[in-house]
Design an enzyme around this catalytic site. Structure first.
Site, mmCIF file in Angstrom:
data_model
loop_
_atom_site.group_PDB
_atom_site.id
_atom_site.type_symbol
_atom_site.label_atom_id
_atom_site.label_comp_id
_atom_site.label_asym_id
_atom_site.label_seq_id
_atom_site.Cartn_x
_atom_site.Cartn_y
_atom_site.Cartn_z
ATOM 1 N N HIS A 1 -27.909 19.753 24.053
ATOM 2 C CA HIS A 1 -27.811 20.307 22.697
ATOM 3 C C HIS A 1 -28.770 19.550 21.790
ATOM 4 O O HIS A 1 -28.922 18.341 21.920
ATOM 5 C CB HIS A 1 -26.389 20.150 22.139
ATOM 6 C CG HIS A 1 -26.315 20.431 20.659
ATOM 7 N ND1 HIS A 1 -26.184 21.711 20.158
ATOM 8 C CD2 HIS A 1 -26.423 19.610 19.579
ATOM 9 C CE1 HIS A 1 -26.201 21.659 18.823
ATOM 10 N NE2 HIS A 1 -26.339 20.395 18.454
ATOM 11 N N TYR B 1 -19.126 23.446 17.157
ATOM 12 C CA TYR B 1 -19.567 24.816 17.411
ATOM 13 C C TYR B 1 -18.956 25.825 16.438
ATOM 14 O O TYR B 1 -18.959 27.029 16.710
ATOM 15 C CB TYR B 1 -19.289 25.198 18.864
ATOM 16 C CG TYR B 1 -20.312 24.664 19.843
ATOM 17 C CD1 TYR B 1 -21.681 24.813 19.602
ATOM 18 C CD2 TYR B 1 -19.926 24.012 21.012
ATOM 19 C CE1 TYR B 1 -22.634 24.316 20.506
ATOM 20 C CE2 TYR B 1 -20.865 23.522 21.922
ATOM 21 C CZ TYR B 1 -22.217 23.686 21.654
ATOM 22 O OH TYR B 1 -23.156 23.209 22.545
ATOM 23 N N LYS C 1 -25.053 17.504 27.791
ATOM 24 C CA LYS C 1 -23.802 18.229 27.988
ATOM 25 C C LYS C 1 -23.144 17.838 29.317
ATOM 26 O O LYS C 1 -23.783 17.195 30.170
ATOM 27 C CB LYS C 1 -24.089 19.735 27.923
ATOM 28 C CG LYS C 1 -24.516 20.215 26.512
ATOM 29 C CD LYS C 1 -24.825 21.715 26.516
ATOM 30 C CE LYS C 1 -25.133 22.231 25.115
ATOM 31 N NZ LYS C 1 -25.464 23.691 25.134
ATOM 32 N N GLU D 1 -24.283 17.354 11.797
ATOM 33 C CA GLU D 1 -23.914 17.030 13.181
ATOM 34 C C GLU D 1 -23.949 15.524 13.427
ATOM 35 O O GLU D 1 -23.075 14.986 14.117
ATOM 36 C CB GLU D 1 -24.848 17.758 14.152
ATOM 37 C CG GLU D 1 -24.619 19.273 14.153
ATOM 38 C CD GLU D 1 -25.591 20.038 15.042
ATOM 39 O OE1 GLU D 1 -26.474 19.406 15.679
ATOM 40 O OE2 GLU D 1 -25.473 21.269 15.111
ATOM 41 N N ASN E 1 -26.645 24.872 30.057
ATOM 42 C CA ASN E 1 -28.043 24.600 29.669
ATOM 43 C C ASN E 1 -28.313 23.145 29.287
ATOM 44 O O ASN E 1 -29.304 22.838 28.628
ATOM 45 C CB ASN E 1 -28.532 25.599 28.618
ATOM 46 C CG ASN E 1 -27.790 25.498 27.301
ATOM 47 O OD1 ASN E 1 -26.913 24.648 27.138
ATOM 48 N ND2 ASN E 1 -28.132 26.352 26.357
HETATM 49 P P1 DAT Z 1 -29.090 26.237 21.227
HETATM 50 O O1 DAT Z 1 -28.143 25.440 22.079
HETATM 51 O O2 DAT Z 1 -30.409 26.446 21.917
HETATM 52 O O3 DAT Z 1 -29.232 25.693 19.831
HETATM 53 P P2 DAT Z 1 -27.419 28.321 20.037
HETATM 54 O O4 DAT Z 1 -27.159 27.363 18.921
HETATM 55 O O5 DAT Z 1 -27.871 29.694 19.694
HETATM 56 O O6 DAT Z 1 -28.464 27.709 21.096
HETATM 57 O O7 DAT Z 1 -26.099 28.490 20.889
HETATM 58 C C1 DAT Z 1 -25.301 27.350 21.206
HETATM 59 C C2 DAT Z 1 -24.917 27.439 22.665
HETATM 60 O O8 DAT Z 1 -24.105 28.594 22.874
HETATM 61 C C3 DAT Z 1 -26.080 27.600 23.616
HETATM 62 O O9 DAT Z 1 -26.632 26.371 23.995
HETATM 63 C C4 DAT Z 1 -25.453 28.306 24.779
HETATM 64 C C5 DAT Z 1 -24.385 29.160 24.133
HETATM 65 N N1 DAT Z 1 -24.848 30.539 23.932
HETATM 66 C C6 DAT Z 1 -25.709 30.973 22.980
HETATM 67 N N2 DAT Z 1 -25.933 32.294 23.084
HETATM 68 C C7 DAT Z 1 -25.151 32.714 24.122
HETATM 69 C C8 DAT Z 1 -24.933 33.954 24.766
HETATM 70 N N3 DAT Z 1 -25.539 35.073 24.337
HETATM 71 N N4 DAT Z 1 -24.085 33.991 25.830
HETATM 72 C C9 DAT Z 1 -23.473 32.873 26.277
HETATM 73 N N5 DAT Z 1 -23.642 31.657 25.727
HETATM 74 C C10 DAT Z 1 -24.478 31.573 24.679
HETATM 75 MG MG MG Z 2 -27.881 25.579 18.275
#
Ligand code: DAT
Ligand code: MG
Length: 149
Positions: free
Chosen positions: A115, A49, A9, A126, A112
């Site tokens: 991805h 997303y 990212k 994807e 974080n």
């Molecule tokens: P991951 O990236 O571990 O697959 P995810 O698909 O649940 O996690 O979410 C995509 C991204 O969205 C994640 O990397 C960071 C953001 N995100 C997820 N939950 C969030 C939250 N509660 N508050 C803020 N950002 C969040």
């Molecule tokens: Mg995810």
């Protein structure tokens, strides 16, 4: 055999951690089959997303992922999706285990670093979204017998 989409990212790129992050997937034993350095468009980010469209953090997430260039990669291997996700660590970096990418370099869920696809169905979608099939390389890695039984 699975393929998974991995992104370094914008924070990972800006902080000069792209090489470090790529090295972790490489050393783990996943095989790189595609890689490019791109600035994601608003449209690509919204498609990528799309599953989070109704979440309160969606707008910030799209702004973050388009805030600078990313390294987009496809890594291949048996159980590549699970292997990549354990190398990444938990979504929330403060809960990610030390030794994982997020656990070693991250502090905020909104920064974080990386991805990775979360299921075989999403991985296929994807990978298609970011790569044309002509951009993916079929190759034999000579060290494979030392990594795979
Ligand atoms: P991951 O990236 O571990 O697959 P995810 O698909 O649940 O996690 O979410 C995509 C991204 O969205 C994640 O990397 C960071 C953001 N995100 C997820 N939950 C969030 C939250 N509660 N508050 C803020 N950002 C969040
Ligand atoms: Mg995810």
């Amino acid at each position: 055999m699975e393929r998974t989409l991995i992104l370094v990212k914008p924070d990972g790129v800006q902080r000069g951690l792209a090489g470090e992050i790529i090295a972790r997937f490489e050393r783990r034993g996943l095989k790189l089959v595609g890689m490019k350095f791109i600035q994601m468009s608003q449209e690509l980010a919204e498609q990528h997303y799309g599953v989070h469209k109704e979440r309160p953090f969606y707008k910030d997430l799209v702004a973050y992922i388009t805030s600078g260039p990313v390294v987009a990669m496809v890594w291949e291997g048996k159980e590549a999706i699970a292997a990549a996700r354990s190398t990444m660590g938990a979504t929330k970096p403060v809960e990610a285990a030390p030794g994982t990418i997020r656990g070693d370099f991250g502090m905020e869920i909104g920064r974080n670093l990386v991805h990775g696809s979360d299921s075989p169905e999403n991985a296929v979608k994807e990978v298609k979204l970011f790569f044309d099939s002509s951009e993916l390389v079929d190759w034999t890695r000579n060290t494979d017998p030392w990594i795979r039984e």
